[in-house]
Scaffold this motif. Structure first.
Motif: not given
Length: 234
Positions: A174-184, A132-135
């Motif tokens: 919020a967690g899924l939003a962080a995944c979105q940000v980290r995805l191209n 979670l910290a990485h994302l």
């Protein structure tokens, strides 16, 4: 005729910031137990391999896609990804120092037989940090956050059965939003689960993921293991 059963033998037991983690041997198998909850063992690995393959197949054919694997575990997902030359950069995030040591502490590391070749691959990087910290970028210097073509997440038993309470936030908006940000753009989120979760499929759609679906792997008893998949809009 009586079949003799052997009791599990603890190889290593650690107390860390997230509780207790144990590696034990039960017959020919190695098992990881976290806070008294069985996580995984070396018996099969089909669903961990599906996690990686399903993510690749859901991509748009881009060359040498980058991959983040959330959770090192016994190493099945990493070993399978590194055995496939189509993947580019492979980053593994693992928060438990004990699990990293069981793979990386030299040739005598208990799980090195599974992961040794993958760890020697120049595409592979192991990050000892919380997923979670990485994302969220909390473990990175400003401006240095990496993005990925695929996120393959296998950090507990799934959205409806988390091993530690703080993992719940990964499956939150919020967690899924962080995944979105980290995805191209056009990138794929793949999440392993010990059972299907229609509520998590809905959460993926509500977070803006497209082409949401699940793939199942039959198990000997009970409900099948599942990989939840969603694609970030291109």
């Amino acid at each position: 005729m009586h079949t003799q059963t052997t009791a599990p033998v603890v190889i290593d037991r650690r107390e860390g910031p997230y509780g207790e983690v144990v590696l034990r041997r039960h017959g020919a198998l190695l098992q990881i137990i976290a806070n008294g909850c069985f996580l995984m063992d070396t018996s099969d690995g089909r669903s961990e391999r599906l996690l990686v393959d399903a993510a690749y197949e859901a991509l748009d054919g881009r060359p040498r896609p980058s991959l983040l694997i959330g959770g090192l575990g016994v190493g099945f997902s990493l070993a399978h990804a590194a055995a496939d030359p189509r993947w580019g950069r492979i980053t593994v995030v693992e928060r438990e120092q004990a699990v990293v040591d069981w793979h990386c502490a030299g040739a005598d590391a208990p799980l090195a037989e599974l992961s040794g070749r993958a760890l020697a691959d120049p595409r592979t990087e192991i990050l000892h940090t919380d997923l979670l910290a990485h994302l969220s970028g909390a473990d990175s210097a400003a401006g240095t956050t990496q993005t990925y073509d695929a996120l393959c997440l296998d950090i507990d038993n799934g959205p409806d059965w988390t091993v530690t309470e703080d993992n719940n936030s990964l499956y939150s908006p919020a967690g899924l939003a962080a995944c979105q940000v980290r995805l191209n753009p056009g990138g794929v989120l793949a999440v392993w689960s010990a059972k299907p979760s229609s509520a998590f499929d809905d959460a993926l759609r509500n977070a803006g993921f497209q082409s949401v679906r699940t793939e199942e792997i039959a198990v000997a008893r009970g409900v099948p293991d599942v990989v939840h998949l969603g694609v970030r809009a291109a």
